[in-house]
Design an enzyme around this catalytic site. Structure first.
Site, PDB file in Angstrom:
ATOM      1  N   ASP A 450       0.835  -1.198   0.000  1.00  0.00           N
ATOM      2  CA  ASP A 450       0.000   0.000   0.000  1.00  0.00           C
ATOM      3  C   ASP A 450       0.876   1.257   0.000  1.00  0.00           C
ATOM      4  OD1 ASP A 450      -2.297   1.530   0.132  1.00  0.00           O
ATOM      5  OD2 ASP A 450      -3.100   0.545   1.914  1.00  0.00           O
ATOM      6  N   ASP A 517     -10.889   2.070  -2.727  1.00  0.00           N
ATOM      7  CA  ASP A 517     -11.369   1.796  -1.371  1.00  0.00           C
ATOM      8  C   ASP A 517     -12.892   1.829  -1.316  1.00  0.00           C
ATOM      9  OD1 ASP A 517      -8.937   1.362  -0.273  1.00  0.00           O
ATOM     10  OD2 ASP A 517      -8.735   3.319   0.685  1.00  0.00           O
TER      11      ASP A 517
HETATM   12  C1  GLA Z   1      -5.628   2.026   2.435  1.00  0.00           C
HETATM   13  C2  GLA Z   1      -6.058   0.839   1.584  1.00  0.00           C
HETATM   14  C3  GLA Z   1      -7.130   0.075   2.324  1.00  0.00           C
HETATM   15  C4  GLA Z   1      -6.587  -0.386   3.659  1.00  0.00           C
HETATM   16  C5  GLA Z   1      -6.091   0.799   4.457  1.00  0.00           C
HETATM   17  C6  GLA Z   1      -5.387   0.336   5.701  1.00  0.00           C
HETATM   18  O1  GLA Z   1      -6.651   2.954   2.544  1.00  0.00           O
HETATM   19  O2  GLA Z   1      -6.496   1.243   0.329  1.00  0.00           O
HETATM   20  O3  GLA Z   1      -7.564  -1.029   1.560  1.00  0.00           O
HETATM   21  O4  GLA Z   1      -5.549  -1.301   3.435  1.00  0.00           O
HETATM   22  O5  GLA Z   1      -5.200   1.598   3.708  1.00  0.00           O
HETATM   23  O6  GLA Z   1      -4.890   1.372   6.451  1.00  0.00           O
END
Ligand code: GLA
Length: 695
Positions: A450, A517
């Site tokens: 990420d 997300d």
């Molecule tokens: C980002 C990712 C999510 C999750 C969060 C965790 O927003 O896109 O899917 O993994 O971080 O903090």
């Protein structure tokens, strides 16, 4: 027939795709000039394309109408330069001397040298189907540094047409890949990311057409940049109707010093010509990504369960073990523990950078959970965010100088975190070492990598600060490449707060991409529509989560949520222990169905049957050999709102196709009238239809 040909008399090169051709030549001053990009031409036909007069020829414009292949600052050129440099004595204009070429089956390099200064430039071309991959390298052969102000990978020229239209994306976090298709204004239109990632706001690709292309017909010229950091593409339309564009990494006011003996590599900026509309354009990009970009294109992506929406920060061994058991029961093949497993990470304010499982939440380390997951026959994956640090972390307390920062300036935190400077070899080595150990020591099969904030104060005191924009990304690439090489079974999901880093560069190093997300199925239809313009469904990770959706508060039936996610790489992200027995049962059946159809979805050809921007009833179709899968989705709409039944595509009119209920349909009827599918009412409705060719 060779894919690359040269005509020495005309000093012209021709690149040939199955349904396209690309040509350029050298002019009397050794400047490369664009000749042709479009329908197939032979070498001798390409030499007949004559240079036209600029309709507004004057002493205030570049003579002639033939555009430069990679326009450099200098001479009578007034457009957007792809190359802009400053030599130590202040000279900026470039003057070329042709320095030879080399070609093999599918690749060409044309070399140029500055007539006076110690700078060499090479233009690289590679033919990949109808995609032409282009990039540029610059080499400082002297003993003084050269300032690089702009080093684009490639510039592109549209043949003269009546009208020009630009297609691109516009988006934001949780609203990625919105497709915009608008007339191209006269002037310069710049699409750019200054965020250090390719960005949620606009993807690093453009499509141009004369305003007459549709989903199923017409000429489309498209280009996509293989770069995961900040970038810029500027499209120019002149008063006289000339359309050109140029693109590469970096953004305005970011420059670099090219040291004596150094070679500067730009990323690939790939171009595609297609004569069969936006649908044909997308299918060619998908085929290109599968064949030439993805690391494991022949694999089928597993059904992932990801814990983020279910547990948030409340992660511990017991909760995750329970979730894993529930995930296994509905058919997940890979269990991924998301954020919150390490250091003092019980929220987004602390712990990022301290990559050791927290002893309280994981008293036996990660092994008991990994073993439990493996015992269910699932693979085990972990969330990591290697490029980041919370100021409240042991890592930051030990190495406050490891982050991007500038002397005498604040360090802006976003999501309570700072960006580690991966351009520093010690920082990149540290990241590689702990990742390598984590994967090796714990039997980690999968990483969700990420990246959750944009760059600010992107400096590196005492160093050539512009380098961080480029070297950071190169270091991420190197670490990913090394991890993959040293752990061949490891699979990686790319993520940057959802789809903040989606591009051909990251897709070369990851197996799938977390597209957004936003897991609300209704929104997701639009997001997936935009994602699929360039990137294939087999790279697009999509989870089914809870209803009401935690982010949007909207409720949607389980089957609808599944049918939308099944159009990509299906995953699960709901709080399964709270689902009813009936829901779990239905979920297990849909997961089983997905496993049957996923070769068609992940490896087939995509046909978009309706545009979600204009139609309440949306449908996509995938075709692989004799198998066809159609997804139909209707979002809630006004009562009695009419819709056009989606007609199928890509079938043989003479073929016969049996659906899952045994009914046989003629291809000609499906192509002309569609499936005759109807949904009563006006709420959520969806279906998945499977057809097999039987004659
Ligand atoms: C980002 C990712 C999510 C999750 C969060 C965790 O927003 O896109 O899917 O993994 O971080 O903090």
């Amino acid at each position: 027939m060779p894919l690359v040909e040269h005509d020495p008399a005309h000093r012209l090169w021709l690149l040939r795709g199955p349904e396209s051709a690309y040509a350029f030549r050298l002019d009397a001053d050794d400047r490369p000039r664009h000749v042709h990009w479009g329908s197939p031409l032979t070498l001798s036909q390409a030499t007949q394309v004559t240079a036209r007069r600029n309709p507004a020829d004057s002493s205030f414009d570049e003579p002639g109408d033939e555009r430069q292949e990679l326009p450099a600052e200098g001479g009578a050129f007034f457009g957007v330069p792809a190359l802009a440099v400053r030599f130590e004595d202040g000279t900026s204009a470039l003057e070329w001397r042709y320095d030879g070429f080399a070609l093999d089956d599918d690749a060409l390099v044309v070399r140029l040298a500055d007539r006076h200064y110690s700078l060499k430039v090479s233009l690289y071309y590679r033919v990949r189907g109808d995609v032409v991959e282009r990039r540029t390298t610059l080499r400082n052969t002297g003993d003084e540094p050269i300032s690089l102000l702009r080093t684009d990978s490639a510039s592109w020229t549209l043949p003269r047409r009546d009208g020009a239209r630009l297609s691109r994306t516009s988006g934001a976090w949780s609203a990625e890949y919105g497709v915009l298709r608008e007339p191209l204004p006269v002037g310069e239109t710049t699409l750019t990311s200054r965020r250090g990632v390719s960005s949620h706001q606009v993807d690093p690709w453009v499509m141009l057409d004369a305003g007459d292309a549709t989903e199923t017909s017409g000429e489309v010229w498209s280009t996509a940049l293989a770069w995961s950091g900040s970038w810029r593409i500027t499209v120019e339309r002149t008063h006289t109707g000339r359309v050109t564009w140029t693109g590469g990494f970096g953004h305005e006011h970011v420059g670099w010093r090219l040291l004596p003996g150094e070679t500067w590599e730009t990323p690939v900026f790939a171009g595609l010509y297609a004569a069969d509309g936006f649908g044909g354009t997308s299918r060619r990009w998908h085929a290109y990504v599968r064949e030439f970009v993805q690391p494991h294109p022949d694999e089928l992506r597993p059904v992932v369960y990801n814990s983020w929406e279910a547990t948030g920060w409340d992660v511990d061994e017991r909760t995750e073990t329970e979730l894993a058991a529930a995930a296994a029961r509905v058919g997940a093949e890979l269990f991924v523990m998301d954020d919150g497993w390490f250091g003092a990470r019980t929220g987004d304010a602390a712990g990022l950078g301290d990559w050791v499982a927290d002893e309280e939440r994981f008293p036996g380390g990660l092994k008991p959970l990994a073993d439990a997951v493996h015992a269910h026959g699932m693979r085990f994956g972990l969330w990591v965010e290697p490029e980041m640090v919370n100021p409240d972390s042991d890592l930051y307390r030990a190495h406050p100088d490891w982050v991007l920062h500038m002397a005498n300036r604040e360090r802006t935190t976003l999501r309570n975190q700072l960006v580690l400077n991966f351009a520093r070899p010690d920082v990149a080595d540290w990241a590689h070492d702990w990742l390598d150990r984590l994967v090796g020591d714990h039997g980690i099969d999968y990483l969700k990598w990420d990246m959750n904030r944009a760059f600010t104060e992107a400096g590196w005191p005492g160093e050539d600060a512009g380098r961080v924009w480029v070297e950071h990304v190169r270091a991420v690439y190197r670490i990913l490449d090394r991890l993959r090489a040293d752990h061949p079974a490891l699979r990686i999901q790319g993520c940057a707060g959802g789809g903040g880093r989606t591009d051909l560069g990251i897709l070369a190093r990851t197996d799938e991409n977390w597209a957004s997300d936003n897991t609300d199925a209704a929104d997701r239809i639009t997001i997936q529509h935009g994602y699929g313009q360039i990137y294939p469904a087999g790279t697009m990770s999509a989870w089914v989560t809870d209803s009401p959706n935690p982010a949007t508060g909207r409720e949607a039936p389980l089957s609808f949520r599944f049918h939308v996610a099944m159009a990509g790489v299906l995953g699960l992200g709901g709080d399964l222990p709270r689902w009813s027995a009936g829901e779990l049962d239905e979920a297990a059946k849909l997961v089983a169905l997905y496993k049957e159809i996923r070769p068609v979805v992940q490896h087939g050809s995509l046909y978009r049957l309706a545009d979600p921007a204009t139609s309440a009833l949306t449908a996509v179709q995938y075709v692989l050999d004799d198998s066809v899968v159609v997804f139909l989705w209707r979002r809630p709409t006004e009562f009695a709102r009419p819709f056009t039944p989606p007609r199928l595509r890509g079938l043989d009119p003479a073929g016969r196709y049996r659906d899952q209920d045994g009914a046989v349909h003629d291809g000609a009827v499906l192509l002309c009238h569609g499936l005759g599918w109807d949904f009563p009412g006006s709420g959520y409705a969806s279906a998945v239809v499977r057809l097999t060719r039987v004659g």
